[in-house]
Every structure is written in C-alpha cells, then in structure tokens.
Scaffold this motif. Structure first.
Motif, PDB file in Angstrom:
ATOM      1  N   PHE A 100       0.850  -1.168   0.000  1.00 35.89           N
ATOM      2  CA  PHE A 100       0.000   0.000   0.000  1.00 35.89           C
ATOM      3  C   PHE A 100       0.894   1.229   0.000  1.00 35.89           C
ATOM      4  N   LEU A 186      -6.366   8.411   2.010  1.00 39.17           N
ATOM      5  CA  LEU A 186      -7.782   8.039   1.906  1.00 39.17           C
ATOM      6  C   LEU A 186      -8.440   8.745   0.736  1.00 39.17           C
TER       7      LEU A 186
ATOM      8  N   TYR B  25     -11.050  -3.053  -2.925  1.00 38.54           N
ATOM      9  CA  TYR B  25     -11.204  -2.201  -1.749  1.00 38.54           C
ATOM     10  C   TYR B  25     -10.027  -2.217  -0.789  1.00 38.54           C
ATOM     11  N   GLY B  26      -8.964  -2.897  -1.187  1.00 39.18           N
ATOM     12  CA  GLY B  26      -7.814  -3.006  -0.288  1.00 39.18           C
ATOM     13  C   GLY B  26      -7.245  -1.647   0.088  1.00 39.18           C
ATOM     14  N   LYS B  27      -7.028  -0.813  -0.924  1.00 38.57           N
ATOM     15  CA  LYS B  27      -6.420   0.496  -0.668  1.00 38.57           C
ATOM     16  C   LYS B  27      -7.367   1.399   0.110  1.00 38.57           C
ATOM     17  N   TYR B  28      -8.646   1.271  -0.176  1.00 42.51           N
ATOM     18  CA  TYR B  28      -9.638   2.077   0.524  1.00 42.51           C
ATOM     19  C   TYR B  28      -9.651   1.720   2.008  1.00 42.51           C
ATOM     20  N   PHE B  30      -7.291   0.312   3.665  1.00 45.72           N
ATOM     21  CA  PHE B  30      -6.010   0.727   4.232  1.00 45.72           C
ATOM     22  C   PHE B  30      -6.073   2.195   4.652  1.00 45.72           C
ATOM     23  N   ALA B  31      -6.640   3.003   3.775  1.00 38.78           N
ATOM     24  CA  ALA B  31      -6.729   4.426   4.075  1.00 38.78           C
ATOM     25  C   ALA B  31      -7.611   4.680   5.301  1.00 38.78           C
ATOM     26  N   VAL B  32      -8.719   3.932   5.421  1.00 39.39           N
ATOM     27  CA  VAL B  32      -9.601   4.087   6.592  1.00 39.39           C
ATOM     28  C   VAL B  32      -8.824   3.745   7.858  1.00 39.39           C
ATOM     29  N   ASN B  34      -5.513   3.648   8.257  1.00 39.85           N
ATOM     30  CA  ASN B  34      -4.363   4.521   8.457  1.00 39.85           C
ATOM     31  C   ASN B  34      -4.762   5.879   9.016  1.00 39.85           C
ATOM     32  N   ASN B  35      -5.967   6.321   8.675  1.00 40.58           N
ATOM     33  CA  ASN B  35      -6.456   7.591   9.236  1.00 40.58           C
ATOM     34  C   ASN B  35      -6.536   7.515  10.753  1.00 40.58           C
ATOM     35  N   LYS B  40       1.674   2.503   9.077  1.00 44.11           N
ATOM     36  CA  LYS B  40       1.458   1.678   7.879  1.00 44.11           C
ATOM     37  C   LYS B  40       1.316   0.195   8.238  1.00 44.11           C
ATOM     38  N   GLU B  44      -1.992  -2.126   7.742  1.00 44.38           N
ATOM     39  CA  GLU B  44      -2.005  -3.314   6.880  1.00 44.38           C
ATOM     40  C   GLU B  44      -2.537  -4.531   7.638  1.00 44.38           C
ATOM     41  N   VAL B  47      -6.237  -4.327   7.780  1.00 47.53           N
ATOM     42  CA  VAL B  47      -6.885  -4.656   6.503  1.00 47.53           C
ATOM     43  C   VAL B  47      -6.951  -6.166   6.338  1.00 47.53           C
TER      44      VAL B  47
END
Lengths: 334, 186
Positions: A100, A186, B25-28, B30-32, B34-35, B40, B44, B47
């Motif tokens: 990622f 995000l 949806y993996g990156k999405y 991850f972003a949720v 990570n926020n 990182k 991960e 996720v």
C-alpha cells in the motif's frame, strides 16, 4: 459518556448517509441535472421529427465524435506525473499484491536572514538545482536599495526535502522553520476508486450508445456520457494534482537582507551607535525627500488654492477700502 | 468485478472473493485504517483482519454496500487496536483530536450500558444526522466516522478549511443541545 464509546456508536451509521458523504456536493447536483436532462429529452422526443433528419449524419459519425482518447490514463498508469504515482484502482493481479502506498504531501515554511544577499541567493539557487527542484514563483522587493526581500515558492522532490533543508546554511541564517506532512491516502484512493467506477460506466454507456436505435435514446445516452467524461477528466486532474504535490514538496521561503542577524548576534556599543546614527540619518533624509516629493506632487492643487485665496483676499481688501471710504464721507458730512 | 458478484463468491465460499475484495477495496480499507492508526504496518494488519472478518460474516450477512460494510469492519478493528495501544493516554495524531472534539458535546452525558437505551441512542443519533443539511452531515461524517482532516474535507467538498471548522463547530453545538433535549445528559 466517553468519546471512545460515541466513536464506536458511529459505526452503526446508516450506509446511505455514509455513501452520500462519499460523493462531493457538486456530483450530487450533477446527478440531479442528469435526471432532469433525461426527463427533458423524453418530453422533447414527441416534437423531434425534423431533428431525426438533422441528427442522422451525427449518428453515423458518433463513433468518431464521442469516443475520446484516453487522455492521461496511459500516462497516469506509467507514472508520468511523479515517481510516487500509483495506478488508480489497479488493473492487474500484481497491483493487489503491491505494498500500500501512503500518499503524503510535505510542505515547509522557512524564514531566513542574510548579510550577503547575492552570495546567499546564489547558494540557494545552486542548492535547489542540486536537489532536482525548481522555483515555481518568486518576487523580490528592494527597500531604498539596501534591504532586499525575497519571497519564493520552491518545489523539491519529496525524498530530497530533508537533505535540502539540512544543507541550508553558510551565508543564510534560518530564523524560522516549519515542516509539515499531510496524509491524503484516503482521499487519493477514494478518488482513484471513483475514477475506476466512472471509467466502467463510460465503457457501458459507449456500448449502450452503439446499440441505441431511437433518437431520444441516443440523446439521453450522449448527455449522460458527456457528463461522465467531464467527471472523469475532473478526477484525473485532481489525481494529477495529488501526484504532483506528493512527488514534489512545497517550500515557502522568505529571505531578508539584514545588517545584523537576530537574535543570536549581539552588537558592540560602537556598532549599535553607528547603526543608530546611520538609521536616523537615513530616516531624516527620507523624510525630507518624501516631503519635497509631496510638495511637488501637490503643486497644481496648491496653485489653484493660491489663486482662489488671492482672489478672496483681494476682494476682502477692496471691500474694506470701500467701507473705510464710506465712513470717512459720512463723518465729513456730520 | 461488481459487488454483487463478489458477494456471490463469498456465499459460494470461493476464496477468489478475498482476492477480488483486496483488489477493489484493499487500498480504501487501508486508508480508513491509516487515518485512525497513522501507522502503515498496523493499518495493513487491520486490513488483513478485515478480510478475515468479512469471510466469517458473509454469509449469513448480505451487505447492501460492500465498500461501507468493509469500511465499518476496518474502522472498528483499527479503533480497537488504537485503544489497546493507548490505554493510559490518547497520544498524538488525528484520532485523539477527533475524540477531544467529541468530548465537547459529550460533556455531562451519562454512560449508557443497557442494550435498549443504546439502541434508542443510536436511533436518536440517526434522527439527528438526518435532520442536518447534506453538507453538514457529510462534513460531520467525514470527520467523525472517517477521521479526515479539515484540509481533506475542504478539498472533497470544494469549501475552505475555515468553513469546514465552522460547520463542525456548529454541528457539535447542535448535537450537544439535541442530546440534552433527548435526555442523555445528567
């Protein structure tokens, strides 16, 4: 209630409300416009007999005019806008296995002073060039030919920012340094995901357009397709901007020319006295120069005032003389 | 692959469902994560745990919105991880700021443990959210559900950061008054 408990409660928020929050307001208005446009097309179809003749030619050319080139998509997937670019949504199995990528936008704000302005600016340009950066805009002010003031926006490759900042020094004294990082992962991947969805929609609409037979259907699908293309272009632009900001950190720099650094350097008495005298003399000279310029610029107005004042004075003097003569005559008569 | 097709794979117990979920949806997710976690590695892990939870919940659950279903799992897991790491104090980052902002409108509210009262509070919260304008609701959820910064929210909705903060401040005040009216304060 503890905020942690409330935070957990929010997990049960209605999906429809969350989904609504994912779409920017502009898109919701666009959706309403799309529905209104399709409704208007169906309403107009009853009066479009003449337009069938007009659009017949357009229908046969639709394959040339409708399908846009994939402007930017291939460039984007090849990472043309920065080494930090990742493919939006991924289009191969290998993307799902890729690590990622966190998207960070780095910015720095610097305030600096220098006694050797020319040498400092030269060294700064060399440092920017060595780091592979560039100046996106700059402005220089010159107060009375001695205190020069340079404001610049510098773009430095993000991975070179720390090295660039550490290398600043020599003739340049940093008085203030602020470095910040903003995680936009995000938003970035959300945009990328939406872009993928829109591209799929574009493909589907293009297929529908090929199979459409009636004018009203063609018009409705064309309008929808144009809106989708517009949104794709907007999202691609936004992603390009993100990529640019992630790939290149932004440094806002202000460099002032000084005779004495603040606050570290402590002047001697004679330096202070000399500085105070020269500052005072400069201010005195500036005052008189400004005064003279002020008088010269006000001359036309002063002349007019002088003329009016002279006229009023002459009139007053004349009136006084007359009234004095009248008094004399009346005294003689008595 | 469409969400319906992915859900069908889950129901068929086809492990391709996980690969498709990760790709789409993996990156999405991850972003949720990570926020909330701002780390990182932890994100991960979250996720990966999300995929496991999704596999275990589907079936019998058939989510209407797969993306948000996964987002909620990820958010929950990330928040649990955060709490485990910050038992003593909140630490620094965006989530502690979000929690501090929540303290503002929760000051004086009673702790609720009974299921029935919790369900009533959730329903009251939904009524509150539906009563907001779309912009207020969007900004509120992006901040307090997704833990996005004011800058990101301002970019998303095309409004200034100051405007975002004003909307959040106003909405928190409204929520405080609403909770008082609904009888959730001591």
């Amino acid at each position: 209630m503890k905020s942690e408990r409330f935070f957990e409660l929010l997990n049960d928020t209605d999906d429809a409300l969350l989904q609504e929050s994912e779409r920017p307001l502009k898109e919701r208005r666009t959706l309403a416009l799309k529905i209104a446009a399709i409704a208007a097309c169906f309403a107009l179809s009853f009066t479009l007999l003449l337009n069938v003749l007009m659009y017949a030619g357009m229908g046969s050319q639709k394959s040339d005019s409708i399908y846009p080139e994939d402007n930017g998509y291939k460039d984007f997937s090849n990472g043309a806008w920065g080494d930090a670019a990742a493919k939006p949504g991924g289009d191969s199995a290998s993307d799902s296995n890729a690590a990622f990528e966190v998207k960070i936008i780095r910015t720095a704000t610097l305030q600096a002073e220098t006694k050797s302005y020319d040498a400092a600016t030269k060294a700064l340009m060399e440092a920017i060039s060595a780091a592979g950066g560039y100046i996106s805009d700059s402005s220089e002010r010159n107060q009375n030919g001695t205190a020069r003031h340079l404001i610049m926006t510098i773009r430095i490759p993000a991975e070179k920012l720390d090295g660039f900042l550490a290398g600043l020094g020599g003739d340049l004294l940093l008085t203030e340094k602020t470095v910040s990082s903003d995680d936009v992962t995000l938003s970035y991947y959300d945009l990328a995901s939406r872009l993928e969805t829109l591209r799929a929609e574009r493909t589907a609409l293009s297929t529908m357009l090929e199979k459409a037979t009636t004018t009203s259907d063609i018009l409705a699908i064309q309008k929808q397709l144009y809106n989708v293309i517009e949104e794709i272009e907007s999202l691609e632009t936004q992603l390009r901007i993100y990529n640019d900001k992630v790939a290149y950190a932004t440094v806002q720099m202000t460099l002032r020319e000084v005779t004495l650094y603040t606050p570290e350097e402590e002047a001697t008495f004679s330096e202070k006295a000399g500085l105070a005298f020269s500052e005072s003399w400069k201010n005195f000279a500036n005052f008189w120069a400004s005064f003279c310029i002020g008088v010269i610029s006000a001359l036309p107005v002063l002349l007019v005032i002088l003329v009016i004042a002279s006229g009023v004075l002459i009139t007053l003097l004349g009136w006084r003389k007359k009234s004095a003569k009248k008094k004399e005559r009346s005294t003689e008569k008595e | 692959m469409e969400d319906l097709q992915i859900i069908t794979l889950y129901f068929d117990r086809d492990e391709q469902a996980l690969a498709e979920t990760a790709q789409k949806y993996g990156k999405y997710c991850f972003a949720v994560a990570n926020n909330i976690l701002e780390n990182k590695q932890d994100a991960e892990e979250c996720v990966n745990d999300t995929y496991l939870h999704a596999w275990q919940s589907i079936p019998p659950t058939r989510p209407n919105h797969l993306k948000l279903f996964l987002a909620k799992i990820t958010r929950n897991l990330a928040f649990n991880k955060y709490r485990a790491a910050h038992r003593e104090k909140r630490g620094f980052g965006e989530l502690p700021l979000v929690l501090s902002e929540m303290d503002e409108f929760l000051a004086g509210t009673a702790e609720i443990e009974e299921e029935a009262r919790l369900a009533a509070l959730k329903e009251a919260l939904h009524r509150f959210l539906r009563g907001l304008t779309p912009r207020e609701r969007g900004v509120f959820l992006r901040r307090y559900f997704f833990v996005e910064t004011a800058e990101i929210i301002s970019g998303r909705y095309g409004i200034s950061e100051t405007n975002v903060r004003q909307i959040l401040s106003r909405t928190r005040q409204k929520l405080k008054i609403y909770l008082q009216k609904e009888g959730y304060t001591l």
